[in-house]
Design an enzyme around this catalytic site. Structure first.
Site, short mmCIF file in Angstrom:
data_model
loop_
_atom_site.label_atom_id
_atom_site.label_comp_id
_atom_site.label_asym_id
_atom_site.label_seq_id
_atom_site.Cartn_x
_atom_site.Cartn_y
_atom_site.Cartn_z
N ARG A 174 0.92 -1.15 -0.11
CA ARG A 174 0.08 -0.13 0.01
C ARG A 174 0.98 1.38 0.06
O ARG A 174 0.68 2.16 -0.84
CB ARG A 174 -1.01 0.09 0.96
N CYS A 230 -1.24 6.32 9.18
CA CYS A 230 -1.51 4.95 8.75
C CYS A 230 -2.72 5.39 7.62
O CYS A 230 -2.57 6.41 7.01
CB CYS A 230 -1.99 3.74 9.75
#
Length: 272
Positions: A174, A230
């Site tokens: 990611r 995050c």
């Protein structure tokens, strides 16, 4: 050096307040149902989305709550700044650490996260299915706003106007922008390093302090602030806490995280 995590054996027999934060990101009702079935005796329940996030805000998927909401939450729980508090979840999850961060922000100092999850805890601690009601407190939080950063500060870091290191707690794929299962844009905040928070666990529990020191000491320069983020600010909380436990002295959390950043800012994609 901060001591965030406690082992079960260190709390048995001690007078503490318990906060149950079990949750499932795929089913928001799972945690409260588990609590209603059984929980550590005397525990209260805090829900990630109903209690520990401002889901009406547009600043990310699990935005920072207001000071008014946090004050109300801790007063309803009957907590005082002198309380010794143990927070738990399923174990190896980010939810207890989200609560830890918010309580630290509110000025609580004797707060710790149980390294083991509920299933192990109930083997040695009494459990109940009864809701414990505590008298309302009139606590006045002592806010530590220096523990978190907002999007404007992150912009200054990216522009080189503030000397600090962003650390992305998501998976490497990611971070590199190869896969993005949740957010509309793939990649990471420019200048950020990557450290997948899943690396902080061993056998379904967060590593002990010695192992965290070995894992994180050389991650980045400890002489300047480090900011964990995050996707939505939830799984960054374990990285935030683990950095503190590993000896980093100036650790902050970008609660809005990547889902907040991409609303109006450019991203990077890269191979590590």
């Amino acid at each position: 050096m901060s001591k965030v995590f406690y082992d079960l054996k260190s709390i048995i027999g001690k007078a503490v307040r318990y906060i149950d934060t079990r949750f499932d990101l795929g089913d928001g009702d799972t945690g409260s149902k588990m609590f209603e079935k059984e929980h550590i005796e005397g525990a209260i329940y805090w829900d990630l989305e109903k209690d520990l996030s401002d889901m009406e805000s547009k600043n990310g998927r699990h935005p920072m709550i207001s000071k008014d909401k946090m004050t109300k939450l801790i007063r309803q729980a009957g907590l005082t700044l002198d309380d010794s508090i143990i927070i738990y979840d399923q174990g190896g999850s980010p939810f207890a650490l989200r609560a830890y961060f918010l309580l630290e922000w509110a000025g609580f100092s004797d707060i710790h996260v149980l390294r083991e999850g509920f299933e192990e805890a109930k083997k040695v601690l009494p459990v109940s299915d009864l809701n414990q009601n505590y008298p309302l407190s009139n606590v006045s939080p002592i806010w530590k706003d220096e523990l978190y950063v907002d999007i404007e500060t992150v912009k200054k870091i990216v522009a080189g106007e503030v000397d600090a290191q962003l650390i992305d707690a998501r998976s490497a794929i990611r971070y590199r922008g190869e896969v993005e299962p949740i957010d509309a844009v793939a990649g990471h905040i420019p200048t950020a390093l990557n450290f997948d928070w899943e690396q902080l666990k061993q056998d379904g529990k967060f590593m002990k302090q010695k192992a965290l020191i070995e894992k994180l000491t050389d991650l980045t320069d400890n002489s300047k602030p480090v900011i964990a983020y995050c996707g939505s600010g939830v799984t960054a909380a374990p990285l935030y806490a683990s950095l503190k436990e590993a000896g980093y002295e100036n650790v902050q959390l970008y609660v809005g995280s990547y889902s907040d950043w991409i609303r109006e800012n450019e991203v990077e994609t890269s191979l590590m």
